[in-house]
Design an enzyme around this catalytic site. Structure first.
Site, short mmCIF file in Angstrom:
data_model
loop_
_atom_site.label_atom_id
_atom_site.label_comp_id
_atom_site.label_asym_id
_atom_site.label_seq_id
_atom_site.Cartn_x
_atom_site.Cartn_y
_atom_site.Cartn_z
N ASP A 105 0.83 -1.20 0.00
CA ASP A 105 0.00 0.00 0.00
C ASP A 105 0.88 1.26 0.00
O ASP A 105 2.10 1.19 0.11
CB ASP A 105 -0.92 -0.03 1.23
CG ASP A 105 -2.10 0.92 1.09
OD1 ASP A 105 -2.52 1.18 -0.06
OD2 ASP A 105 -2.61 1.41 2.11
N GLU A 160 -0.17 -4.75 2.93
CA GLU A 160 -1.59 -4.80 3.32
C GLU A 160 -2.17 -6.15 2.92
O GLU A 160 -1.91 -6.66 1.83
CB GLU A 160 -2.37 -3.66 2.66
CG GLU A 160 -3.85 -3.70 3.01
CD GLU A 160 -4.55 -2.35 2.88
OE1 GLU A 160 -5.79 -2.34 2.90
OE2 GLU A 160 -3.87 -1.31 2.75
#
EC number: 6.3.1.19
Length: 452
Positions: free
Chosen positions: A57, A63
């Site tokens: 991310d 993420e």
């Protein structure tokens, strides 16, 4: 519980040290972490055979977004599977560093703030009907979300000009709006950007970005389970007392700084109410709501935990919840450490322990050590988590995606997937659009897999 699709997206903090000194920048660490992913996925944004999405991310934060789940225990297992998948990448990256003569320890933290004051999130997603009045959902949900840090905060030692204080929530200091379409620039409580990842005429995705990342499986269960019950009640027209807040952003910070839950915040109508008052209203409505339905063991478990947590805070007896609720588990840990070593909350070793609680490396992370000693309660087990690393939920659209990915990889075929599309990158560019997240069986997908 009424069937609903939900999922959790977690951003992880990352650092690499060598003899206590920072060794590599977060960008460099992230590149090492994802090198194995890029080698087979040709991208740092991939979907895995368990139906989840793994990507890098903004700001070098790995993420993990769970697959679509329709069961709370299943969601907890898939959330924990994300930790294990990232831990595998961490071990592989450390090996690569050693092979290149760099050396160093990589740390991945499932928390929400770093030492520089940056914040990264844990976002919840709930599928809601398009037909509902979204503004009413947001209005009724907002006071619940502002005050629920009482029952599911991760706890944090906050350094202030007046010294260190222990807070309920990590995320509370970094929220700047109530409802907004942005996630990074303004950090609202509810994100309204309309990306349903499903049939847009039938569904909407409620994107809650105010929550803390939880280490405790039980806290995750309560966080999502209580929000799910409140959503269900709103959808069914249950009436609540109006707890609209005069200033939700000031309220979320004030509540985070008060472990008693009794500090009052100003309501829009001029009156005042405490976090305990507001949570108790939602809890009591939920008890009445569930009592009218056929027996539901999971809803009853959520209610028992919710009520017991509120009672423990009201009585200021955290021993009733300090094996289950993250902020209370951490509070007990820090208090014992302070007493043993005769130090105050501002000691740097307390800050280190606070951070180490969120270290996902088994055998090193403090939460994992507590779990191994039997000092925290669980929802799932290691076998379920291990299975969730490779196996998608069998009752949602995630099964179609996971089965397709596994089959295409086994056949050595080039493919592209996202939340709704499954595509074979051959001459025909065959694509199946999966718009119903509840659908786990689809003849079109079966034909696509058979053609491999």
């Amino acid at each position: 519980m009424q069937r609903r699709i939900f999922g959790i997206e977690t951003e992880f903090g990352v650092t690499c040290t060598f003899h206590g000194q920072r060794r590599l920048s977060p960008d460099e660490v992230a590149r090492y972490l994802f090198r194995r992913v890029v080698s087979w996925g040709r991208s740092s944004n991939v979907f895995l055979r368990n139906g989840s999405r793994l990507y890098l991310d903004v700001g070098s934060h790995p993420e993990y977004a769970t697959a679509e789940c329709d069961d709370l225990a299943q969601l907890v297992s898939h959330d924990k599977a994300g930790e294990r998948i990232l831990e595998d990448l961490l071990v592989d990256a450390e090996r690569r560093l050693a092979d290149e003569g760099i050396g160093g320890d990589i740390f991945l933290f499932k928390n929400n703030t770093d030492s520089a004051g940056n914040s990264y999130g844990c976002h919840e997603n709930y599928l809601v009907a398009r037909a509902g009045e979204f503004s009413r959902i947001a209005d009724v949900l907002l006071p619940f979300l502002v005050t629920r840090q009482l029952i599911c905060g991760a706890g944090k030692v906050l350094q202030t000009p007046r010294g260190a204080v222990y807070c309920l929530s990590q995320r509370a200091e970094h929220i700047w709006e109530g409802v907004s379409s942005a996630t990074t620039r303004s950090r609202p409580i509810i994100n309204t950007r309309d990306e349903p990842h499903a049939d847009a005429e039938r569904y909407r995705r409620l994107h809650v970005i105010v929550g803390d990342s939880n280490m405790s499986e039980v806290t995750t269960l309560l966080k999502v389970g209580s929000a799910n019950l409140v959503l269900e009640m709103i959808e069914q027209g249950v009436q609540f007392r109006d707890f609209s807040l005069d200033n939700p952003i000031r309220a979320i910070r004030e509540i985070s700084h008060d472990l008693t839950g009794r500090r009052t915040v100003k309501l829009a109508g001029g009156k005042e109410a405490s976090a305990l008052d507001i949570q108790r209203e939602y809890y009591e409505r939920a008890v009445e709501h569930v009592a009218k339905r056929s027996p539901d063991p999971m809803a009853e478990r959520v209610l028992e935990l919710w009520g017991r947590t509120l009672d423990a805070i009201a009585a200021q007896d955290l021993s009733k919840i300090d094996r289950e609720i993250d902020w209370a588990i951490k509070h007990r840990l820090l208090e014992r450490y302070q007493a043993k070593h005769d130090m105050d909350l501002s000691n740097p070793r307390i800050a280190q322990l606070d951070l180490a609680y969120h270290d996902i490396r088994r055998g090193r992370g403090v939460f994992d050590l507590l779990q191994r000693k039997g000092q925290v309660e669980r929802v799932t087990d290691d076998g379920e988590i291990e299975a969730a690393k490779d196996t998608p939920p069998q009752t949602t659209r995630a099964k179609l995606r996971g089965d397709f990915i596994a089959a295409a990889q086994a056949a050595g075929r080039d493919f592209t997937v996202d939340w709704v599309h499954l595509k074979l990158n051959d001459q025909a560019q065959r694509t199946v659009l999966c718009k119903d997240p509840f659908r786990a069986v689809d003849e079109r997908v079966e034909r696509l897999i058979a053609s491999l």
